[in-house]
Design an enzyme around this catalytic site. Structure first.
Site, PDB file in Angstrom:
ATOM      1  N   ARG A   1      -6.928  10.031  -0.335  1.00  0.00           N
ATOM      2  CA  ARG A   1      -6.592  10.506  -1.683  1.00  0.00           C
ATOM      3  C   ARG A   1      -7.854  10.615  -2.531  1.00  0.00           C
ATOM      4  O   ARG A   1      -7.961  11.471  -3.408  1.00  0.00           O
ATOM      5  CB  ARG A   1      -5.567   9.558  -2.324  1.00  0.00           C
ATOM      6  CG  ARG A   1      -4.159   9.807  -1.804  1.00  0.00           C
ATOM      7  CD  ARG A   1      -3.173   8.754  -2.288  1.00  0.00           C
ATOM      8  NE  ARG A   1      -3.318   7.504  -1.579  1.00  0.00           N
ATOM      9  CZ  ARG A   1      -3.357   6.311  -2.146  1.00  0.00           C
ATOM     10  NH1 ARG A   1      -3.274   6.201  -3.449  1.00  0.00           N
ATOM     11  NH2 ARG A   1      -3.493   5.221  -1.412  1.00  0.00           N
TER      12      ARG A   1
ATOM     13  N   HIS B   1       0.861  -1.194   0.000  1.00  0.00           N
ATOM     14  CA  HIS B   1       0.000   0.000   0.000  1.00  0.00           C
ATOM     15  C   HIS B   1       0.892   1.237   0.000  1.00  0.00           C
ATOM     16  O   HIS B   1       1.851   1.309   0.766  1.00  0.00           O
ATOM     17  CB  HIS B   1      -0.895  -0.024   1.241  1.00  0.00           C
ATOM     18  CG  HIS B   1      -2.041   0.925   1.185  1.00  0.00           C
ATOM     19  ND1 HIS B   1      -1.863   2.287   1.199  1.00  0.00           N
ATOM     20  CD2 HIS B   1      -3.375   0.717   1.100  1.00  0.00           C
ATOM     21  CE1 HIS B   1      -3.049   2.873   1.130  1.00  0.00           C
ATOM     22  NE2 HIS B   1      -3.993   1.937   1.069  1.00  0.00           N
TER      23      HIS B   1
END
Ligand SMILES: Cc1cc2nc3c(=O)[nH]c(=O)nc-3n(C[C@H](O)[C@H](O)[C@H](O)COP(=O)(O)OP(=O)(O)OC[C@H]3O[C@@H](n4cnc5c(N)ncnc54)[C@H](O)[C@@H]3O)c2cc1C
Length: 509
Positions: free
Chosen positions: A295, A272
């Site tokens: 995000r 990740h």
């Protein structure tokens, strides 16, 4: 007249006793579930609803696993929450996105089941009492479809994984499902090639008609112990930190392989892009996750020179590689730290109370305007303002130099900025035991031909019911291929956990 009365009474007694006998048979169907994460609880609840006597065996002192840590959400296409927000989506599009992310390695049958059952799975979770009314568009998705719990009227939010697990745990208790906590399964018991029970580490034997393996993945870093499964299959990522709990050691892989189960894509470990670097413990082996939904709300990534270098909503493997390439430490190329920056608009879009939680943990810093942010990053303010201006301009024209096409919020002229240091961390293991779309664990019968590892076939007067050896959730491989899309794991746990539970109880064949 008396004779006919007598006949009716005798018939009623016979029917009643047959019904009770059948009911007893149903109740006596013993299902053992190994692992109390989301896949395990879904399997247990469905098996119980189908009349089985169910036991969950969990090696930790409490239920939850990695499922309780999930924070971005659970995917679904054509759901009621999507429709309420006027989001147009389709099962085909969802399938296309999942297959594209899987890079040619997905089992298409499993993906078909995943996407087709996604709407019902979101509905089922909502029916259990967890509203999933906030939706983001995470990396690799062509539509917003990652559902999480919306803020309540007091502006508070419950993290999605924790909220779901807390609710299902209560259901498990209410449904008289037996819980064996702090009990680790060491071996599966077989009789004539059929899985018939489990042996615990303390040598206790638990017999079962069906066993469901839901013991999670193998990206964890247990203290004072080596993760031998990760070391065997993906040695190249063992030096990275992890977002997983220490329980994620791949016990289920070993248990399955010991009884002949086939495995798939074991070297495909998802790194990740954004594990939080805690300023108080920057070298910690286990990192708090900075969820992708940050995000998806407009968080951007920058290197130490104050430059963007990637499409923040690109696939996770691509974003991680870009961080390694553009943010590597001068002393150690495998160590790379990026800045995750959010404007006030992005923070509000994500939800302020969760950001406050990260601030409280010391992971996000709130700074007043560009000047302060530039000071924190040891840069000239003009570098940042130029970049932020460019970003907002590109957002207006609908595309940027890195291929970003979705711009959830603006950056420039924000009253405040939130900044965190992030680093790529081991997060999810795509590989695992092979299953079919009935969640049956497979073994290789011939070259590239697979067949379920059998349990008992129970034939009643009305039909033939299958019991046996099932698996669901992160312990399995095939759904995600080379790279998992955000939100597809919680969905996989619900879809295949429920299927495993129903089949293990013999409800469907
Ligand atoms: C920080 C974080 C955030 C995430 N966010 C998301 C997200 O937003 N959306 C998404 O889709 N996915 C997310 N994921 C991935 C997802 O949460 C997991 O992949 C998924 O929940 C795994 O569920 P599971 O039931 O298969 O395993 P787990 O939830 O990990 O449960 C497995 C359980 O099995 C137990 N166990 C293991 N071995 C044994 C044994 N030998 N005997 C008995 N018990 C055993 C473990 O102790 C554990 O409790 C996230 C993962 C992490 C780490």
């Amino acid at each position: 007249m008396r004779f006919w009365h007598l006949v009716i009474v005798v018939i009623a007694i016979v029917i009643g006793s047959t019904f009770r006998k059948n009911q007893k048979q149903e109740m006596s169907r013993k299902v053992v579930v190994i692992g109390g994460g989301l896949a395990g609880l879904c399997a247990a609840l469905e098996a119980r609803a189908a009349g089985a006597a169910v036991t969950i065996i969990e090696k930790e002192a409490k239920l939850g696993g990695n499922s309780a840590k999930a924070s971005s959400g659970m995917n679904g296409a054509l759901t009621a929450p999507q429709s309420a927000l006027h989001i147009e989506d389709s099962v085909d599009l969802f399938m296309k996105d999942t297959l594209a992310s899987g890079g040619g390695l997905c089992d298409e049958n499993l993906v078909q089941t995943l996407v087709q059952e996604s709407n019902d799975s979101i509905y089922w979770i909502e029916q259990q009492g967890v509203p999933l009314r906030s939706i983001s568009q995470c990396g690799g998705h062509s539509k917003p479809r990652t559902h999480r719990i919306a803020q309540d009227s007091n502006g508070r939010t419950t993290p999605v994984g924790w909220g779901i697990m807390r609710t299902l745990q209560k259901k498990v208790q209410d449904d008289n499902i037996t819980l064996m906590l702090s009990s680790s399964v060491a071996k599966l018991i077989t009789h004539q090639d059929k899985v018939t029970g489990v042996l615990l580490q303390d040598n206790q034997l638990v017999e079962a008609d069906s066993v469901i393996l839901t013991s999670g993945g193998f990206a964890g870093k247990p203290k004072d112990k080596e993760n031998t499964v990760l070391k065997e299959f993906a040695p190249e990522v063992t030096h990275l930190a992890t977002t997983n709990g220490p329980w994620a050691t791949g016990d289920g892989i070993k248990l399955g392989q010991d009884v002949g189960a086939a495995v798939k894509d074991m070297d495909k470990v998802q790194v990740h892009p954004t594990g939080f670097v805690d300023p108080n413990d920057p070298g910690a082996d286990t990192k708090f996750l900075a969820p992708e939904a940050l995000r998806a709300a407009g968080g951007i990534l920058m290197n130490a020179n104050g430059l963007r270098f990637t499409n923040e909503l690109g696939r996770r493997d691509v974003v991680s590689n870009d961080i390694f390439q553009h943010c590597a430490s001068a002393n150690d190329a495998s160590l790379a730290i990026a800045y995750l920056i959010m404007s006030e608009e992005a923070v509000n879009k994500y939800d302020r109370s969760s950001i406050s939680f990260y601030e409280h943990k010391g992971l996000f810093h709130q700074l007043a305007g560009i000047e302060e942010l530039a000071k924190y990053m040891a840069l000239e303010p003009s570098i940042l303002s130029k970049q932020f201006e460019l970003y907002d301009q590109e957002a207006k024209t609908g595309g940027d130099q890195f291929g970003k096409s979705v711009f959830p919020s603006t950056l420039n002229n924000s009253m405040a900025y939130w900044v965190a240091k992030v680093t790529p961390s081991c997060h999810y293991t795509m590989g695992g035991l092979m299953i079919d779309d009935g969640a049956r664990v497979l073994k290789e019968a011939n070259m590239n031909q697979y067949t379920p590892i059998s349990g008992l076939v129970l034939t009643t007067q009305t039909n033939t019911k299958y019991t046996g050896f099932f698996a669901a959730g992160e312990v399995t491989g095939g759904v995600h291929g080379r790279n998992r899309l955000a939100g597809n794991s919680l969905l996989e746990c619900v879809v295949f956990g429920r299927i495993a539970g129903k089949n293990a109880a013999g409800r469907s064949h």
